[in-house]
Design a protein around this motif. Structure first.
Motif, PDB file in Angstrom:
ATOM      1  N   SER A 257       0.818  -1.205   0.000  1.00 50.19           N
ATOM      2  CA  SER A 257       0.000   0.000   0.000  1.00 50.19           C
ATOM      3  C   SER A 257       0.855   1.258   0.000  1.00 50.19           C
ATOM      4  CB  SER A 257      -0.928   0.017   1.215  1.00 50.19           C
ATOM      5  OG  SER A 257      -0.185   0.228   2.405  1.00 50.19           O
ATOM      6  N   ARG A 258       0.265   2.357  -0.456  1.00 52.58           N
ATOM      7  CA  ARG A 258       0.974   3.638  -0.451  1.00 52.58           C
ATOM      8  C   ARG A 258       1.349   4.030   0.974  1.00 52.58           C
ATOM      9  NH1 ARG A 258       2.001   7.662  -3.792  1.00 52.58           N
ATOM     10  NH2 ARG A 258       0.856   6.615  -5.473  1.00 52.58           N
ATOM     11  N   LYS A 259       0.454   3.775   1.914  1.00 49.90           N
ATOM     12  CA  LYS A 259       0.746   4.099   3.304  1.00 49.90           C
ATOM     13  C   LYS A 259       1.976   3.353   3.790  1.00 49.90           C
ATOM     14  CE  LYS A 259      -1.177   3.891   7.985  1.00 49.90           C
ATOM     15  NZ  LYS A 259      -2.352   3.510   8.812  1.00 49.90           N
ATOM     16  N   ASP A 260       2.070   2.071   3.457  1.00 47.44           N
ATOM     17  CA  ASP A 260       3.238   1.294   3.873  1.00 47.44           C
ATOM     18  C   ASP A 260       4.502   1.768   3.180  1.00 47.44           C
ATOM     19  OD1 ASP A 260       1.681  -0.154   5.578  1.00 47.44           O
ATOM     20  OD2 ASP A 260       2.023  -2.098   4.621  1.00 47.44           O
ATOM     21  N   ARG A 261       4.393   2.194   1.941  1.00 42.44           N
ATOM     22  CA  ARG A 261       5.561   2.724   1.241  1.00 42.44           C
ATOM     23  C   ARG A 261       6.108   3.943   1.978  1.00 42.44           C
ATOM     24  NH1 ARG A 261       4.152   2.378  -5.263  1.00 42.44           N
ATOM     25  NH2 ARG A 261       2.989   0.415  -5.162  1.00 42.44           N
ATOM     26  N   GLU A 262       5.213   4.811   2.433  1.00 38.08           N
ATOM     27  CA  GLU A 262       5.647   5.990   3.163  1.00 38.08           C
ATOM     28  C   GLU A 262       6.321   5.607   4.479  1.00 38.08           C
ATOM     29  OE1 GLU A 262       2.133   8.296   3.544  1.00 38.08           O
ATOM     30  OE2 GLU A 262       2.144   8.963   1.445  1.00 38.08           O
ATOM     31  N   LEU A 263       5.788   4.574   5.148  1.00 36.70           N
ATOM     32  CA  LEU A 263       6.423   4.093   6.376  1.00 36.70           C
ATOM     33  C   LEU A 263       7.832   3.601   6.085  1.00 36.70           C
ATOM     34  CD1 LEU A 263       3.533   2.038   8.029  1.00 36.70           C
ATOM     35  CD2 LEU A 263       4.385   4.265   8.763  1.00 36.70           C
ATOM     36  N   LEU A 264       7.971   2.806   5.040  1.00 34.47           N
ATOM     37  CA  LEU A 264       9.246   2.160   4.731  1.00 34.47           C
ATOM     38  C   LEU A 264      10.308   3.155   4.269  1.00 34.47           C
ATOM     39  CD1 LEU A 264       7.647  -0.841   2.847  1.00 34.47           C
ATOM     40  CD2 LEU A 264       9.023  -1.054   4.923  1.00 34.47           C
ATOM     41  N   LEU A 265       9.925   4.099   3.461  1.00 34.90           N
ATOM     42  CA  LEU A 265      10.888   5.000   2.829  1.00 34.90           C
ATOM     43  C   LEU A 265      11.178   6.257   3.632  1.00 34.90           C
ATOM     44  CD1 LEU A 265       9.763   4.798  -0.910  1.00 34.90           C
ATOM     45  CD2 LEU A 265      11.692   3.644   0.174  1.00 34.90           C
ATOM     46  N   ARG A 266      10.385   6.503   4.713  1.00 40.33           N
ATOM     47  CA  ARG A 266      10.575   7.759   5.410  1.00 40.33           C
ATOM     48  C   ARG A 266      10.109   7.733   6.862  1.00 40.33           C
ATOM     49  NH1 ARG A 266      10.433  13.487   3.544  1.00 40.33           N
ATOM     50  NH2 ARG A 266       9.615  14.781   5.235  1.00 40.33           N
ATOM     51  N   GLU A 267       8.852   7.392   7.072  1.00 39.81           N
ATOM     52  CA  GLU A 267       8.227   7.615   8.362  1.00 39.81           C
ATOM     53  C   GLU A 267       8.810   6.765   9.476  1.00 39.81           C
ATOM     54  OE1 GLU A 267       6.257  10.113   8.909  1.00 39.81           O
ATOM     55  OE2 GLU A 267       6.377  10.657   6.783  1.00 39.81           O
ATOM     56  N   ASN A 268       9.169   5.523   9.195  1.00 40.64           N
ATOM     57  CA  ASN A 268       9.713   4.674  10.266  1.00 40.64           C
ATOM     58  C   ASN A 268      11.026   5.223  10.806  1.00 40.64           C
ATOM     59  OD1 ASN A 268       7.577   2.877  10.127  1.00 40.64           O
ATOM     60  ND2 ASN A 268       8.628   1.468   8.732  1.00 40.64           N
ATOM     61  N   LEU A 269      11.865   5.729   9.921  1.00 39.09           N
ATOM     62  CA  LEU A 269      13.126   6.323  10.366  1.00 39.09           C
ATOM     63  C   LEU A 269      12.854   7.543  11.229  1.00 39.09           C
ATOM     64  CD1 LEU A 269      16.187   6.553  10.419  1.00 39.09           C
ATOM     65  CD2 LEU A 269      16.065   7.763   8.222  1.00 39.09           C
ATOM     66  N   LEU A 270      11.914   8.371  10.822  1.00 39.67           N
ATOM     67  CA  LEU A 270      11.591   9.557  11.607  1.00 39.67           C
ATOM     68  C   LEU A 270      11.061   9.177  12.986  1.00 39.67           C
ATOM     69  CD1 LEU A 270       9.952  11.868   8.916  1.00 39.67           C
ATOM     70  CD2 LEU A 270      12.264  11.990   9.859  1.00 39.67           C
ATOM     71  N   ARG A 271      10.306   8.109  13.069  1.00 41.48           N
ATOM     72  CA  ARG A 271       9.782   7.674  14.359  1.00 41.48           C
ATOM     73  C   ARG A 271      10.890   7.187  15.280  1.00 41.48           C
ATOM     74  NH1 ARG A 271       4.846   4.627  11.451  1.00 41.48           N
ATOM     75  NH2 ARG A 271       3.314   6.322  11.502  1.00 41.48           N
ATOM     76  N   VAL A 272      11.884   6.530  14.705  1.00 42.93           N
ATOM     77  CA  VAL A 272      13.021   6.091  15.509  1.00 42.93           C
ATOM     78  C   VAL A 272      13.809   7.290  16.023  1.00 42.93           C
ATOM     79  CG1 VAL A 272      15.286   4.979  15.322  1.00 42.93           C
ATOM     80  CG2 VAL A 272      13.253   3.793  14.524  1.00 42.93           C
ATOM     81  N   LEU A 273      13.935   8.298  15.179  1.00 44.83           N
ATOM     82  CA  LEU A 273      14.683   9.492  15.561  1.00 44.83           C
ATOM     83  C   LEU A 273      13.887  10.422  16.471  1.00 44.83           C
ATOM     84  CD1 LEU A 273      16.227  10.131  12.066  1.00 44.83           C
ATOM     85  CD2 LEU A 273      17.563   9.770  14.141  1.00 44.83           C
TER      86      LEU A 273
END
Length: 312
Positions: free
Chosen positions: A288-304
């Motif tokens: 899904s587009r939502k998962d793509r955003e998580l994988l390519l950007r959002e997950n890293l931001l959440r870790v940081l």
């Protein structure tokens, strides 16, 4: 297109990557080429790889990021000093990476390497580096000879918990002269339980020991999986299919996209890799587009930014 952040890069410089490590990598390449009957002279591969590690100011990396559409990247700085000689000590490496960030503002986060065998002085130096340079996380390289659950690392983790810093842990195989045993992802389980507020990223966890890494990410709320090295693993006959399978395991909220640049230089460069991931027909098929955003950007931001991390 979703903005791309690369969660796994290195400055391709002999200041930070030991010649012995480069020679180990060259020997692995030589072995693979030799099995196909096309191996050149051993020194030629090592010299060629060493010549690619002269990007001391990360100008080459930034140029590749610009061409590939990568907005920002994490620079990982392993501490090889107690196992392989010839590179900058952690304090000097932190200073040099600070200069790189000043040269390329807004492009990099920096995770500095630590080693529990450096004792209390190492802990003090680490805290001073964080204060002086605003470092963003810790990089562990257990193949240098220690477990990520070593009690000697707990003072570092306490600092990370207090300052909301993530810990990136190399897992899986590496240079042939280093130790593979400490790099099994299960070695992180104890410390992940002891420090639930600290996010732990399993470097290469989406590439090797995938089932174990995915299991930890699914059931430990503070454990994440990294894809670094996906295009350079000799065990993968087709990395787009591998990533697609990984992205269908139900843990896309726990996977961080990373390339392990400069390894991508051996496979057409960062531009080609990112284009195949983002625009190719395979990697995100059925994702899904939502998962793509998580994988390519959002997950890293959440870790940081731990305040934005969802539970689970």
């Amino acid at each position: 297109m979703t903005a791309v952040y690369d969660g796994h890069c290195h400055v391709a410089s002999s200041r930070f990557i030991p010649r012995a490590f480069v020679e180990d990598v060259a020997s692995n390449v030589l072995c693979r080429l030799g099995s196909m009957g096309a191996a050149p002279k051993p020194g030629r591969i090592a010299d060629g790889l060493a010549a690619q590690h002269e990007d001391h100011l990360a100008d080459g990396l930034v140029a590749e990021m610009d061409a590939a559409g990568v907005e920002r990247a994490v620079l990982l700085v392993p501490d090889f000093g107690l196992r392989m000689a010839g590179t900058a000590e952690p304090a000097e490496a932190a200073r040099l990476h600070h200069e790189i960030r000043q040269r390329h503002p807004g492009r990099f986060w920096v995770y500095i390497g630590v080693d529990p065998r450096r004792g209390p002085e190492g802990v003090r130096d680490f805290e001073q580096m964080v204060d002086a340079y605003g470092l963003d996380g810790v990089k562990l390289y257990p193949p240098c000879g220690y477990s990520p659950s070593d009690p000697g690392l707990y003072p570092y983790y306490e600092i990370c918990a207090a300052r909301a810093l993530p810990v990136f842990v190399h897992t899986g195989p590496t240079a042939r002269s280093l130790d593979y045993g400490p790099a099994h992802p299960m070695r992180i389980d104890r410390v992940a339980r002891d420090f639930p507020a600290v996010p732990f990223v399993l470097g290469h966890g989406g590439l090797t020991h995938v089932e174990v890494s995915a299991y930890l990410a699914a059931y430990r709320t503070n454990v994440y999986v990294d894809t670094g090295g996906f295009a350079s693993a000799p065990s993968l006959s087709s990395w787009p299919e591998h990533l697609n399978q990984l992205f269908r395991m139900g843990i896309n909220h726990k996977i961080i996209f990373g390339t392990d640049w400069p390894l991508g230089r051996l496979n057409g460069g960062l531009k080609g890799l990112v284009a195949e991931v983002v625009e190719g027909p395979t990697v995100f098929a059925g994702v899904s587009r939502k998962d793509r955003e998580l994988l390519l950007r959002e997950n890293l931001l959440r870790v940081l930014a731990p305040g934005s991390r969802p539970p689970g």
